[in-house]
Design an enzyme around this catalytic site. Sequence first.
Site, PDB file in Angstrom:
ATOM      1  N   LYS A   2       0.553   5.637  -3.141  1.00 52.59           N
ATOM      2  CA  LYS A   2      -0.751   6.046  -2.611  1.00 52.59           C
ATOM      3  C   LYS A   2      -0.663   7.379  -1.862  1.00 52.59           C
ATOM      4  O   LYS A   2      -1.596   8.183  -1.923  1.00 52.59           O
ATOM      5  CB  LYS A   2      -1.331   4.964  -1.708  1.00 52.59           C
ATOM      6  CG  LYS A   2      -0.564   4.682  -0.450  1.00 52.59           C
ATOM      7  CD  LYS A   2      -1.220   3.597   0.378  1.00 52.59           C
ATOM      8  CE  LYS A   2      -0.401   3.260   1.608  1.00 52.59           C
ATOM      9  NZ  LYS A   2      -0.183   4.396   2.498  1.00 52.59           N
ATOM     10  N   THR A   3       0.462   7.634  -1.178  1.00 51.74           N
ATOM     11  CA  THR A   3       0.614   8.910  -0.474  1.00 51.74           C
ATOM     12  C   THR A   3       0.625  10.058  -1.473  1.00 51.74           C
ATOM     13  O   THR A   3       0.073  11.130  -1.216  1.00 51.74           O
ATOM     14  CB  THR A   3       1.910   8.919   0.362  1.00 51.74           C
ATOM     15  OG1 THR A   3       1.930   7.766   1.201  1.00 51.74           O
ATOM     16  CG2 THR A   3       1.997  10.161   1.220  1.00 51.74           C
ATOM     17  N   ASP A  22      -6.369   7.793   4.317  1.00 48.00           N
ATOM     18  CA  ASP A  22      -5.248   6.931   3.950  1.00 48.00           C
ATOM     19  C   ASP A  22      -5.307   5.659   4.798  1.00 48.00           C
ATOM     20  O   ASP A  22      -5.885   5.648   5.883  1.00 48.00           O
ATOM     21  CB  ASP A  22      -3.944   7.691   4.212  1.00 48.00           C
ATOM     22  CG  ASP A  22      -2.741   7.023   3.581  1.00 48.00           C
ATOM     23  OD1 ASP A  22      -2.927   6.101   2.761  1.00 48.00           O
ATOM     24  OD2 ASP A  22      -1.603   7.414   3.907  1.00 48.00           O
ATOM     25  N   GLU A  23      -4.676   4.574   4.327  1.00 49.85           N
ATOM     26  CA  GLU A  23      -4.621   3.291   5.049  1.00 49.85           C
ATOM     27  C   GLU A  23      -6.028   2.853   5.488  1.00 49.85           C
ATOM     28  O   GLU A  23      -6.255   2.445   6.632  1.00 49.85           O
ATOM     29  CB  GLU A  23      -3.700   3.391   6.280  1.00 49.85           C
ATOM     30  CG  GLU A  23      -2.285   3.839   5.985  1.00 49.85           C
ATOM     31  CD  GLU A  23      -1.448   2.781   5.263  1.00 49.85           C
ATOM     32  OE1 GLU A  23      -2.006   1.744   4.889  1.00 49.85           O
ATOM     33  OE2 GLU A  23      -0.236   3.025   5.069  1.00 49.85           O
ATOM     34  N   GLN A  81      -2.780  -5.520   2.732  1.00 49.60           N
ATOM     35  CA  GLN A  81      -1.888  -5.060   3.806  1.00 49.60           C
ATOM     36  C   GLN A  81      -2.644  -4.791   5.108  1.00 49.60           C
ATOM     37  O   GLN A  81      -2.180  -4.026   5.953  1.00 49.60           O
ATOM     38  CB  GLN A  81      -1.137  -3.802   3.359  1.00 49.60           C
ATOM     39  CG  GLN A  81      -0.209  -4.048   2.180  1.00 49.60           C
ATOM     40  CD  GLN A  81       0.636  -2.836   1.856  1.00 49.60           C
ATOM     41  OE1 GLN A  81       1.548  -2.461   2.597  1.00 49.60           O
ATOM     42  NE2 GLN A  81       0.324  -2.187   0.742  1.00 49.60           N
ATOM     43  N   ARG A  89       8.482  -4.971   1.592  1.00 47.57           N
ATOM     44  CA  ARG A  89       9.334  -3.888   2.107  1.00 47.57           C
ATOM     45  C   ARG A  89      10.652  -3.822   1.326  1.00 47.57           C
ATOM     46  O   ARG A  89      11.383  -2.842   1.428  1.00 47.57           O
ATOM     47  CB  ARG A  89       9.693  -4.098   3.586  1.00 47.57           C
ATOM     48  CG  ARG A  89       8.546  -4.172   4.584  1.00 47.57           C
ATOM     49  CD  ARG A  89       7.567  -3.039   4.487  1.00 47.57           C
ATOM     50  NE  ARG A  89       6.454  -3.383   3.632  1.00 47.57           N
ATOM     51  CZ  ARG A  89       5.622  -2.510   3.072  1.00 47.57           C
ATOM     52  NH1 ARG A  89       5.806  -1.234   3.260  1.00 47.57           N
ATOM     53  NH2 ARG A  89       4.624  -2.902   2.317  1.00 47.57           N
TER      54      ARG A  89
END
Length: 697
Positions: A29-30, A214-215, A245, A581
């Site tokens: 996504k980044t 973002d996020e 998330q 993770r």
Amino acid sequence: MQDLNPQQKEALQHINGPLLVLAGAGSGKTKVITHKFAYLVKTHKAPLDSVFAVTFTNKAAEEMKERITDLLHNDIRSAWIGTLHSQCGKILRKEIKHLGYSPDFSIYDEDDRCNLIRHILKDFKIYEALYKGVSSRINFLKASLVGPDQFLTAGDGFGFDEKLAKVYIRYQDELQRSNALDFDDLIMLTVKLFQEHPKVLKKYQQLFAHILVDEFQDLNFSQYQLVKLMAKQHKNICAVGDDDQSIYRFRGADVQHILNFEKDFPGTRVVRLEQNYRSTQNILDASHAVISKNANRNEKKLWTDKGPGEKVHFCWLNNEEEEARHIAKIIRELYLKGAFAYEDVGILYRVNLQSRAVEDALRDAGLPYKVIGGISFYQRKEIKDLIAYARLVFNHGDNVSLRRIINCPPRGIGSATLTKIESEAKKKSACLFDSLKACIKSSGIVSATREKLEGFVTLIEQLASGEGGNASDILRAIAEQTGLKESLDDDRKQNLHELIASAEGREMRDFLDKVSLLTNMNETETGDYISLMTLHNAKGLEFPVVFVTGIEEGVLPYFKAMGKEDEIAEERRLLYVGMTRAREMLLLSGAKKRRLYSRVQEQEPSRFLKNLPRDYCHWIEKVTDHQPIRCNRDNKKVEVVKVKPLFASGCRVKHPVWGIGVIRDCYGDGEDQKVMVNFPNIGLKRLSLKLANLTKI
């Protein structure tokens, strides 16, 4: 676009109208955000300062800036890239005069905020230990855009009694008198600015033709209102996030914002990023099996071309000490086999108190580790003291900073003198620094104390007269002229040197803002050690090997979430974040007995384990005294036989070729045991007992 997959390209090329990118864990996504920024500037010739790009941590913002710089190959200092708080701070520096503040306001971090609240509670004769709860409530009210006056008129509907409402009013008055803002004010006051001053809002709506967030799942109410106001005119908003998330409900984040995005922005195009570049398929399938049981979510099924990989391990043990020793043993074996370095391992837990047993086991095994999220560099006393001096130099109204350093290092100005200054400040509704100057001229202060106060005022004003230079020069002058540097031992002096060096070439106001907006989550250090942290702190990180401990009812899900469906859903998301993770190995564990809040309690396996299919998992129960194994999935019983190791660390052995050596380390059991032996003339050798033909001496 050459290294983007089809879905990432689709997200990149949609530049007109709202776009929702549902980006699964590890799906790049980044990359979408950074490439989209570069695409708008390079291909569509958008001015650098017309794209408003925000994320949630300074670390993520710095990474975003670096990637965009690499893509554009030019200076991006004029670009609006950063955290939402830092971007709002930038806007308020230019526009806050509309709200009656001065542009040189200070920004208080959580520590400063708590110090001020404690001072107010003491003044109101309210139990001081309540300060953390009060701080949390004020945080929640501001995140909900509820100001002190509005809260007071609403009664105690938010759970506050009348006294605590008065604390909130006094807290905001103190902030305004100190010309200071806290973290939540940065958002709340920017929203207020835009709502009360339409011309200012229009100016920024026209400036920012594109908004990249973002996020997005982590936005609270005030942040969401801010983003909606800014995007209202052109609607060119790209929201990137993953509702699976969303784990910051305790900070006010509301997963409904990302779930309702299509309703709030009609005509939204939705793009799903489901190719995962981080984990093996077994880890993804096990994680999906857990998260898919949440009812209210956007469906995503992650896949990878990394292959199935190792099965997910789950181990159920007798108690937390045994669980910790089990983890230490596995890490040691992985390291001795040369499979992974210590820095490849992350140990995650739900609450900080779980780390004690793990730390003890790692220390006993001689394994290096670091607890992430402990005391931040910027929260160390000497650093806070130097920053407080700098803030007072730039903003004489900063009462919190003045209280902190008026007698630091000791200069003979005691609490009785400060109480007089406080009293004078209240009478005249003035800041402490102005009140201090007034007290010097009055006859109520003894001459010895007056001289000390005069010396302090002169020192601050002299430092303020030279405030236009480089940040590192100003900090160096403060450290030396105040006597702060000389009052410290060598280690603490070194910390000051490190801070001063980090300010080189920066403008002082920008540097103070950056430091004030940092949190523990923003700091990263490198080194070959095992990382220990809570599941919340693990967000945004990844490790080749991940242990998630305490998969038990009352721990994960946490006991405070019991009986509340939305909170159980968040606990499930928290476990999902921990599981995703892991890159190569995921090891889950729990214990029958655990000490929680001074009591040893009988624990049951977490309800979330029922969702883990056996196809992706390896289930075992390690027990002592030859107790039978119990498998959570099918209740089959298998007898565990404990095999005594043939060799132990420290014993001497003889090899037919290399002669006599000493065993430094060993792992495995019985004939499968492997050893590391130090032969004086050969060096260290890793050997298998099946093949080495060693004789014990």
